[in-house]
Motif scaffolding. Structure first.
Motif, PDB file in Angstrom:
ATOM      1  N   TRP A 253       0.906  -1.279  -0.086  1.00 37.09           N
ATOM      2  CA  TRP A 253      -0.044  -0.066   0.021  1.00 37.09           C
ATOM      3  C   TRP A 253       0.790   1.347  -0.020  1.00 37.09           C
ATOM      4  O   TRP A 253       0.536   2.283  -0.651  1.00 37.09           O
ATOM      5  N   VAL A 254       2.114   1.283   0.626  1.00 38.94           N
ATOM      6  CA  VAL A 254       3.010   2.174   0.555  1.00 38.94           C
ATOM      7  C   VAL A 254       3.451   2.653  -0.707  1.00 38.94           C
ATOM      8  O   VAL A 254       3.621   3.708  -1.225  1.00 38.94           O
ATOM      9  N   LEU A 255       3.797   1.519  -1.415  1.00 40.57           N
ATOM     10  CA  LEU A 255       4.464   1.618  -2.775  1.00 40.57           C
ATOM     11  C   LEU A 255       3.476   2.112  -3.753  1.00 40.57           C
ATOM     12  O   LEU A 255       3.834   2.987  -4.490  1.00 40.57           O
ATOM     13  N   VAL A 256       2.284   1.687  -3.636  1.00 37.33           N
ATOM     14  CA  VAL A 256       1.147   2.193  -4.358  1.00 37.33           C
ATOM     15  C   VAL A 256       0.977   3.514  -4.386  1.00 37.33           C
ATOM     16  O   VAL A 256       0.733   4.304  -5.037  1.00 37.33           O
ATOM     17  N   ALA A 257       0.986   4.047  -3.166  1.00 39.36           N
ATOM     18  CA  ALA A 257       0.530   5.474  -2.696  1.00 39.36           C
ATOM     19  C   ALA A 257       1.712   6.443  -3.047  1.00 39.36           C
ATOM     20  O   ALA A 257       1.682   7.306  -3.886  1.00 39.36           O
ATOM     21  N   VAL A 258       3.055   5.974  -2.877  1.00 39.43           N
ATOM     22  CA  VAL A 258       4.261   6.842  -3.413  1.00 39.43           C
ATOM     23  C   VAL A 258       4.702   6.654  -4.759  1.00 39.43           C
ATOM     24  O   VAL A 258       4.803   7.418  -5.413  1.00 39.43           O
ATOM     25  N   GLY A 259       4.535   5.451  -5.384  1.00 40.18           N
ATOM     26  CA  GLY A 259       5.047   4.998  -6.718  1.00 40.18           C
ATOM     27  C   GLY A 259       4.101   5.201  -7.555  1.00 40.18           C
ATOM     28  O   GLY A 259       4.295   5.091  -8.781  1.00 40.18           O
ATOM     29  N   VAL A 260       2.732   5.077  -7.311  1.00 43.31           N
ATOM     30  CA  VAL A 260       1.687   5.214  -8.545  1.00 43.31           C
ATOM     31  C   VAL A 260       0.798   6.155  -8.220  1.00 43.31           C
ATOM     32  O   VAL A 260       0.634   7.103  -9.170  1.00 43.31           O
ATOM     33  N   VAL A 261       0.098   5.987  -7.191  1.00 43.60           N
ATOM     34  CA  VAL A 261      -0.829   7.221  -6.885  1.00 43.60           C
ATOM     35  C   VAL A 261      -0.373   8.789  -6.810  1.00 43.60           C
ATOM     36  O   VAL A 261      -0.961   9.561  -7.495  1.00 43.60           O
ATOM     37  N   ALA A 262       0.804   8.977  -6.335  1.00 42.81           N
ATOM     38  CA  ALA A 262       1.434  10.272  -6.293  1.00 42.81           C
ATOM     39  C   ALA A 262       1.608  10.862  -7.731  1.00 42.81           C
ATOM     40  O   ALA A 262       1.444  11.842  -8.058  1.00 42.81           O
ATOM     41  N   PRO A 263       2.390  10.104  -8.468  1.00 47.03           N
ATOM     42  CA  PRO A 263       2.848  10.730  -9.763  1.00 47.03           C
ATOM     43  C   PRO A 263       1.673  10.813 -10.772  1.00 47.03           C
ATOM     44  O   PRO A 263       1.449  11.569 -11.385  1.00 47.03           O
ATOM     45  N   LEU A 264       0.740   9.727 -10.609  1.00 46.65           N
ATOM     46  CA  LEU A 264      -0.499  10.049 -11.355  1.00 46.65           C
ATOM     47  C   LEU A 264      -1.481  11.165 -10.892  1.00 46.65           C
ATOM     48  O   LEU A 264      -1.844  11.851 -12.055  1.00 46.65           O
ATOM     49  N   GLY A 265      -1.386  11.483  -9.604  1.00 46.26           N
ATOM     50  CA  GLY A 265      -2.227  12.523  -9.250  1.00 46.26           C
ATOM     51  C   GLY A 265      -1.558  14.021  -9.581  1.00 46.26           C
ATOM     52  O   GLY A 265      -2.153  14.973  -9.791  1.00 46.26           O
ATOM     53  N   ILE A 266      -0.408  13.808  -9.734  1.00 47.06           N
ATOM     54  CA  ILE A 266       0.302  15.312 -10.153  1.00 47.06           C
ATOM     55  C   ILE A 266       0.170  15.438 -11.432  1.00 47.06           C
ATOM     56  O   ILE A 266       0.202  16.868 -11.666  1.00 47.06           O
ATOM     57  N   VAL A 267      -0.227  14.605 -12.278  1.00 47.28           N
ATOM     58  CA  VAL A 267      -0.500  14.970 -13.590  1.00 47.28           C
ATOM     59  C   VAL A 267      -1.562  15.953 -13.784  1.00 47.28           C
ATOM     60  O   VAL A 267      -1.714  16.574 -14.798  1.00 47.28           O
ATOM     61  N   MET A 268      -2.426  15.906 -12.908  1.00 49.12           N
ATOM     62  CA  MET A 268      -3.843  16.814 -13.137  1.00 49.12           C
ATOM     63  C   MET A 268      -3.442  18.151 -12.751  1.00 49.12           C
ATOM     64  O   MET A 268      -4.374  19.090 -13.178  1.00 49.12           O
ATOM     65  N   SER A 269      -2.342  18.469 -12.066  1.00 49.23           N
ATOM     66  CA  SER A 269      -2.128  19.953 -11.695  1.00 49.23           C
ATOM     67  C   SER A 269      -0.678  20.425 -12.149  1.00 49.23           C
ATOM     68  O   SER A 269      -0.467  21.263 -11.301  1.00 49.23           O
ATOM     69  N   SER A 270       0.014  19.566 -12.989  1.00 50.59           N
ATOM     70  CA  SER A 270       1.489  20.060 -13.347  1.00 50.59           C
ATOM     71  C   SER A 270       1.631  20.209 -14.773  1.00 50.59           C
ATOM     72  O   SER A 270       0.782  19.783 -15.621  1.00 50.59           O
ATOM     73  N   THR A 271       2.603  20.991 -15.352  1.00 49.95           N
ATOM     74  CA  THR A 271       3.068  20.924 -16.595  1.00 49.95           C
ATOM     75  C   THR A 271       3.909  19.669 -16.770  1.00 49.95           C
ATOM     76  O   THR A 271       4.234  18.713 -16.014  1.00 49.95           O
ATOM     77  N   ARG A 272       4.233  19.732 -18.151  1.00 43.88           N
ATOM     78  CA  ARG A 272       5.015  18.300 -18.562  1.00 43.88           C
ATOM     79  C   ARG A 272       6.146  18.224 -18.057  1.00 43.88           C
ATOM     80  O   ARG A 272       6.593  17.348 -17.529  1.00 43.88           O
ATOM     81  N   ASN A 273       6.935  19.343 -17.875  1.00 45.73           N
ATOM     82  CA  ASN A 273       8.385  19.339 -17.126  1.00 45.73           C
ATOM     83  C   ASN A 273       8.208  18.819 -15.571  1.00 45.73           C
ATOM     84  O   ASN A 273       8.943  18.249 -15.307  1.00 45.73           O
ATOM     85  N   GLU A 274       7.114  19.523 -15.071  1.00 47.44           N
ATOM     86  CA  GLU A 274       7.044  19.168 -13.658  1.00 47.44           C
ATOM     87  C   GLU A 274       6.774  17.800 -13.410  1.00 47.44           C
ATOM     88  O   GLU A 274       7.021  16.940 -12.752  1.00 47.44           O
ATOM     89  N   VAL A 275       5.799  17.093 -14.401  1.00 46.80           N
ATOM     90  CA  VAL A 275       5.417  15.658 -14.292  1.00 46.80           C
ATOM     91  C   VAL A 275       6.622  14.788 -14.649  1.00 46.80           C
ATOM     92  O   VAL A 275       6.700  13.840 -13.828  1.00 46.80           O
ATOM     93  N   THR A 276       7.214  15.292 -15.393  1.00 47.75           N
ATOM     94  CA  THR A 276       8.592  14.280 -15.658  1.00 47.75           C
ATOM     95  C   THR A 276       9.443  14.267 -14.533  1.00 47.75           C
ATOM     96  O   THR A 276       9.918  13.080 -14.177  1.00 47.75           O
TER      97      THR A 276
END
Length: 934
Positions: A253-276
């Motif tokens: 659950w920690v790996l999913v939160a940090v490694g999956v949910v967090a980067p996918l959530g950042i996509v919603m409110s960040s530019t392409r460079n920030e996402v990368t």
């Protein structure tokens, strides 16, 4: 009680606190020594901020979760101390020690840096960010039983808070967001205290009914002989897999939160460079967490000896755990990479395929995973192992990043780094499983690490130098011919002293203002083809005054050679001793034009021939620029001279014969040899002088260069990079010289930026064994050795040189056309194939070097074009001035080359700055010879 708890925490964390303090001060000192004032006060403040935050996450996450992890929280509950006192003691210890570390590093920044307003801002940033991070760390530490997971979630939570509350695009301006972050810190700290208090043991013991014990029937013992297992490891593997998967499930659950949910959530409110950036950051954190977790479960429960007692072999335990945790990490990386778009294939870099990028990314992340596995084996506490793994990863990735930025390390090298790192943990797995006391196991670990570090460094340096093919010495001597190219010229045959003296005399007597007053300093075409009064008495008086200097030029031009500097010693940053070109170019040009205007055809041709001979002398010099300036003037004047209506058959034939008998211009292959010699001399200079002069234009320039660029240049001039550049340059230069020897009119190598690659095939003969280096191999060598980019490749890649070749061939045709005119009552031929072949010369006529076919030749449609002899491109920088240079071409025949774009525009427009258009030479038709005119 609070003092005792402080003492307990201090005994556990003082090594880490001291390590980070020493690392911070040492890094600040290193930055101050290498970059000095160029680092700026912000650099030192950022070091203090980063290291303080690293310690803060460690201590905040470990104060409560570490007690649960070590199963010592029950002991604290057993002593007569309320939970709120325990929370107060531990939270205050975390705050006090973090503040002490931050203050120490902040004072270090003040000592190494200069006074600046950034000190106050940096201190405020550290304080506000630290309070918010402390709140999140205490909260997750109160809730979880794994200190490493608590630290990771605290970092993730702080990142989300900063993204939502702070405009990071403007830098760490948290002072403007202080109220919001302080509210977050207050709420999370209060939530931590409440969670820790409510999670304590009950203060009353419920009564339990005690049932009478029943005696169980004694089972009948059957004497069965135990079956001996033929092999233990197959049974051990299945049980190890089951145990490891249970550990993965608890951490999933920690790996999913940090490694999956967090980067996918950042996509919603960040530019392409920030996402990368955030996606790569989350994947890096995943690599550290999974690597540390591979053996942290056994370390936390002290169950490694249990595995040994049940017959598990160290290699089997290591293999199962590393493979499973790496598979989990790789799956998490793959899911987290979804926000990153699939890169498009590039025709210029065909090796950058999607599969290769995936391999390189996985290899780069596996470096962090491998380092974290070893840290997880060495350090029992997961949070300590995670912190040390983070530091190790930074120490690994920083030099790799610097090498990549300097072009000295390419992604395909990443595959080889994780393997030896994993080999260290595999070799030490026996010591980890046996867990014997003493220093022997630590000595072996140090030995393994030193061998790997030394081996990787040595292998990298050896690969950079020895992986490059070496040009055989015999072939190098045949190809470069340095002994011939750099042969010294005897003083009696050297025109350089005469040219220096002539330039000095010209400098004493400048050109009259009546000629230069209205002409821009860069308008040399105006001097050649402009309309000015050739009968000006001031001009005549000036020509009489400089006649001795002109005589020196004529004498020097008829000498065998001109060598200002010894080519055996010339480098790219040698100050050549030749005079400025314009000082001895303008006077003979003006003299030729004045003599031609007066009808002195012989005197005018003498000046033109002088310029032609000077151009040929200068074509063998260390710099091509003087030659490239003199020859266009000589050819332009020769064309004007040939087109003069006062020419007769005899004068034209004499001039053409004299022109044909001029010394040969240095071939393109010889100019390539000269440039190769100069660059080899440059690489032979002392390393400090090479870097300062090649990149920084002196020691003062080094100080003004930004630190990261300076670091790149210093890497490019390390001893092994210089040796690699020497070998690679030999191959590149030899390939170009071979190609120019086979086809002098081939497309210049350095002007091809896509397949077919820049460089031609290089044929090598070593002891009778021929081999070939393909163009793509040379391209890779050139791209991975940036120091070779400093070579003067322009000796084969200048449009001016190609255009001069066009004009040189066109001049021969102009002579032939004018001879035809004088023999045919002033009429030009209708086609070039009507021209006869001169006696004693081979059949045919000069070909257009751009198209490798005959020149174009057609009647004019009256378009306005540059005058005959002016073939330089129209720059369109000064339309008014350049528009005045165009002349109507009514009644002209147009001789033309298709130009660099190899597109036949039918002589409708002149060559422009973008290499569009044709190189055109208008010849007036109907020009009767002098006898007919009379």
């Amino acid at each position: 009680m609070i003092a005792r708890l402080w003492w307990k925490e201090a005994r556990q964390v003082w090594p880490v606190w001291a390590l980070l303090a020493a690392a911070g001060l040492g890094l600040q000192a290193l930055v101050g020594w290498y970059w000095g004032d160029a680092a700026g006060p912000g650099g030192y403040v950022h070091i203090a901020l980063v290291l303080t935050m690293m310690y803060l996450f460690l201590i905040a996450a470990a104060v409560f979760a570490g007690e649960r992890e070590n199963r010592t929280l029950g002991l604290l509950d057993a002593i007569p101390a309320e939970r709120w006192r325990v929370w107060t003691a531990k939270a205050s210890f975390a705050l006090a020690t973090t503040a002490a570390l931050g203050l120490l590093l902040w004072l270090g920044a003040r000592i190494f840096g200069v006074s600046s307003s950034e000190w106050l801002t940096g201190g405020g940033v550290t304080l506000v960010w630290g309070l918010a991070a402390l709140g999140w760390g205490l909260l997750w530490s109160s809730l979880l039983g794994n200190a490493l997971f608590a630290a990771v979630l605290a970092m993730t939570s702080l990142s989300v808070s900063l993204l939502g509350l702070v405009n990071l695009n403007l830098g760490p301006t948290t002072l403007e967001s202080t109220p919001s972050l302080l509210i977050v810190a207050l709420l999370t700290t209060a939530a931590s205290a409440l969670a820790f208090q409510l999670g304590g043991p009950p203060r009353w013991a419920p009564r339990r009914r005690v049932r009478p014990a029943t005696v169980a029937a004694t089972p009948e013992i059957v004497d069965v002989e135990p079956r001996r297992l033929s092999r233990i490891w197959p049974y051990a593997v299945t049980r190890l897999v089951w145990e490891t998967l249970r550990e993965v499930r608890s951490a999933l659950w920690v790996l999913v939160a940090v490694g999956v949910v967090a980067p996918l959530g950042i996509v919603m409110s960040s530019t392409r460079n920030e996402v990368t950036a955030w996606v790569w950051l989350s994947m890096s954190v995943t690599a550290i967490v999974t690597g540390v977790s591979a053996f942290n479960g056994e370390n936390r429960g002290r169950t490694n000896r249990f595995l040994l007692q049940h017959g598990a072999r160290p290699g089997v335990v290591w293999t199962v755990k590393v493979l499973i945790w790496w598979s989990v990490a790789a799956l998490t990386w793959w899911i987290a990479s979804f926000p990153l778009a699939r890169p498009a294939a590039s025709p210029h870099e065909p090796w950058l395929t999607y599969d290769s990028l995936v391999l390189w990314a996985a290899s780069g992340l596996t470096i962090g995973f491998a380092a974290s596995v070893l840290c997880g084996m060495v350090f029992r506490r997961g949070i300590t192992a995670g912190l040390i793994a983070l530091i190790v990863c930074i120490l690994l990735y920083m030099p790799i990043g610097a090498l990549v930025a300097a072009g000295a390390f390419y992604p395909w090298h990443l595959v080889y780094i994780p393997i030896p790192l994993l080999a260290v943990s595999w070799a030490w797995s026996g010591d980890w499983l046996l867990d014997r006391p003493g220093v022997a196991k630590w000595a072996r670990l140090g030995l393994y690490s030193a061998v790997v570090a030394t081996g990787l460094t040595s292998a990298y340096i050896a690969n950079r130098v020895w992986a490059v093919p070496t040009l055989p010495p015999a072939q190098a001597e045949r190809t470069f011919q340095f002994a011939r190219i750099a042969a010294p010229v005897h003083d009696d045959d050297n025109a350089a002293p005469l040219y220096r003296e002539a330039a000095r005399l010209f400098g004493i007597s400048p050109i009259p203002a009546t000629i230069t007053g209205s002409r821009p300093w860069d308008d040399f075409q105006g001097l050649l083809f402009g309309d000015w009064d050739a009968s000006d008495p001031k001009l005549a008086e000036w020509l009489d005054r400089i006649e001795p200097a002109l005589a020196m030029l004529r004498k020097g031009a008829r000498m065998p050679a001109c060598q200002y500097d010894d080519l055996r010693k010339v480098t790219l940053f040698t100050l050549v001793s030749e005079p400025p070109t314009y000082t001895f170019l303008d006077p003979p040009v003006l003299s030729a034009r004045v003599r031609l205007a007066r009808g002195d055809l012989k005197g005018a041709w003498t000046e033109i021939e002088t310029l032609q001979r000077m151009a040929r002398q200068y074509s063998h010099s260390s710099s091509p620029w003087s030659y490239l300036a003199i020859e266009p003037a000589a050819i332009g004047l020769a064309m004007q001279w040939a087109a003069d209506p006062r020419q007769t058959t005899e004068t034209l034939e004499a001039a053409r014969t004299a022109w044909k008998n001029l010394p040969e211009i240095a071939s393109k292959a010889d100019r390539a040899r000269i440039a190769a010699l100069i660059f080899q001399n440059t690489l032979a200079t002392p390393r400090a002088d090479l870097a300062d002069n090649l990149f920084f234009q002196g020691a003062e320039g080094r100080k003004k260069t930004d630190p990261f660029t300076r670091l790149q240049y210093d890497i490019q001039t390390t001893p092994w990079e210089i040796e690699r550049a020497r070998k690679v340059f030999d191959l590149l230069a030899a390939a170009s010289i071979q190609e120019l020897g086979r086809n002098p009119n081939s497309t210049p190598a350095a002007s091809r930026f896509s397949p077919p690659y820049q460089w031609p095939v290089l044929n090598i003969e070593d002891g009778g064994k021929p081999s070939t280096i393909l163009p793509e191999e040379l391209y890779f060598l050139a791209m991975s050795t940036r120091l070779t980019n400093q070579a003067q490749w322009n000796w084969t890649d200048t449009s001016r040189d190609q255009n001069n070749d066009v004009a040189r061939r066109a001049l021969d045709l102009v002579f032939r056309l004018r001879l035809w005119q004088t023999r045919h009552d002033g009429a030009l031929p209708h086609a070039l194939n009507e021209l006869p072949t001169p006696e004693g010369e081979p059949d045919g006529w000069p070909l257009d070097p751009y198209a490798n076919k005959p020149f174009g030749y057609l009647p004019s449609q009256g378009q306005h074009l540059l005058p005959l002899g002016s073939y330089g491109p129209i720059t369109n920088l000064d339309r008014d001035r350049e528009g005045k240079r165009l002349r109507p071409t009514d009644g002209c025949m147009l001789l033309y080359s298709v130009g660099p774009d190899v597109v036949d525009d039918r002589a409708t427009k002149d060559l422009d700055w973008y290499s569009k258009g044709d190189i055109i030479f208008p010849l007036k038709d109907g020009v009767k010879p002098p006898s007919e005119t009379k």
